[in-house]
Design an enzyme around this catalytic site. Structure first.
Site, PDB file in Angstrom:
ATOM      1  N   PRO A   2       2.548  -5.998 -16.379  1.00 53.94           N
ATOM      2  CA  PRO A   2       3.639  -5.910 -17.575  1.00 53.94           C
ATOM      3  C   PRO A   2       4.311  -4.729 -17.578  1.00 53.94           C
ATOM      4  CG  PRO A   2       1.106  -6.144 -18.212  1.00 53.94           C
ATOM      5  CD  PRO A   2       1.258  -5.875 -16.673  1.00 53.94           C
ATOM      6  N   GLU A   3       5.770  -5.073 -17.950  1.00 56.61           N
ATOM      7  CA  GLU A   3       6.652  -4.119 -17.796  1.00 56.61           C
ATOM      8  C   GLU A   3       7.076  -3.466 -19.218  1.00 56.61           C
ATOM      9  OE1 GLU A   3       9.939  -4.788 -14.890  1.00 56.61           O
ATOM     10  OE2 GLU A   3       8.517  -5.979 -13.746  1.00 56.61           O
TER      11      GLU A   3
END
Length: 278
Positions: A2-3
């Site tokens: 996840p960014e």
């Protein structure tokens, strides 16, 4: 992994649901997931505490407690956070469960078990999470052309790799670096020290615009988030280049190319992102 847009989405969904809730019990099924302090103390100190609010720093999530302590979480590659009724079946690989006083549970699952929790006291110096080494948030006004140029313009490393350095800009990963560079019209393998002032300015404009855009496209209700187990990132259909190697460029229709930079896959348009380093 996840960014920033995904981490911000998790915060926006989870925070309103846990604010003001008391933690009645904590279960840590894999001790290594509680990186600091050890699992037993982690559970003991959190039991009976009340959640004040949440914040985000780069890809880190922070749950602030009313006693001024804070829970820091990094999801790493496959971590996920879900708030569910206690009677709802758990996801596979659920490693930490926070039982709340309204009958819900905040659950952390992680297939690869790289995600970590830390619990820090109010005045405790953070020497363990790594947040002290983070650079500016991409949405911070100070993350401008002057900042980028002053930190990167002497680097020979590819600009794509530079955008992934969390000590410079915190939160950008492989997906959004491709999207940012496409929007800015910059060839991802360009050495950072070859960029001109106008290109630093375009890059500085593209970073917050693209990050904000994908946060907006990721918007989801708490009900939808629970139904999809927090894994439905709705901005995926709006990605212009990432994962689209071999497809037509959305701007000029030239075939998008794929290359590997620093061990990471990168997709770009050979027309819209010409190599102007020579």
């Amino acid at each position: 992994m996840p960014e920033l847009p995904e981490v911000e989405t998790i915060k926006r969904v989870i925070e309103p649901q846990i604010q003001g809730r008391m933690i009645t019990k904590v279960a840590v099924r894999r001790p290594e997931v509680a990186a600091y302090p050890e699992a037993d103390e982690f559970c003991r100190r959190l039991t009976g505490q009340t959640v004040s609010h949440m914040s985000r720093q780069g890809k880190f999530l922070i749950i602030h407690l009313e006693n001024k302590e804070r829970i820091v979480l990094h999801l790493r590659m496959t971590g996920g956070l879900l708030l569910a009724p206690a009677q709802c079946p758990e996801e596979k690989y659920t490693h930490v469960v926070f039982s709340l006083d309204n009958g819900t549970e905040l659950r952390f699952s992680d297939m690869r078990r790289f995600g970590r929790f830390w619990l820090l006291r109010e005045e405790e110096t953070d020497t363990c999470t790594g947040m002290d080494k983070l650079g500016l948030d991409p949405l911070a006004p100070a993350c401008n052309a002057e900042y980028l140029s002053s930190h990167l313009s002497k680097r020979r490393k590819a600009i794509k790799e530079c955008l992934l350095e969390q000590t410079i800009i915190a939160g950008i990963g492989n997906i959004y670096s491709d999207e940012i560079l496409f929007t800015a019209g910059i060839y991802p393998a360009r050495p950072a020290n070859s960029l001109k002032q106008t290109e630093w300015e375009r890059l500085a404009e593209a970073i917050p615009e693209r990050i904000s855009y994908f946060i907006e496209k990721n918007a989801i209700t708490a009900e939808e988030y629970l139904e999809t187990k927090g894994r439905d990132y709705r901005n995926t259909p709006f990605l212009q280049v990432y994962g689209h190697g071999g497809s037509p460029c959305p701007k000029c229709r030239e075939t998008l190319c794929r290359m590997v930079i620093g061990g990471r896959s990168s997709v770009y348009c050979p027309v819209c992102q010409k190599d102007n380093s020579c």
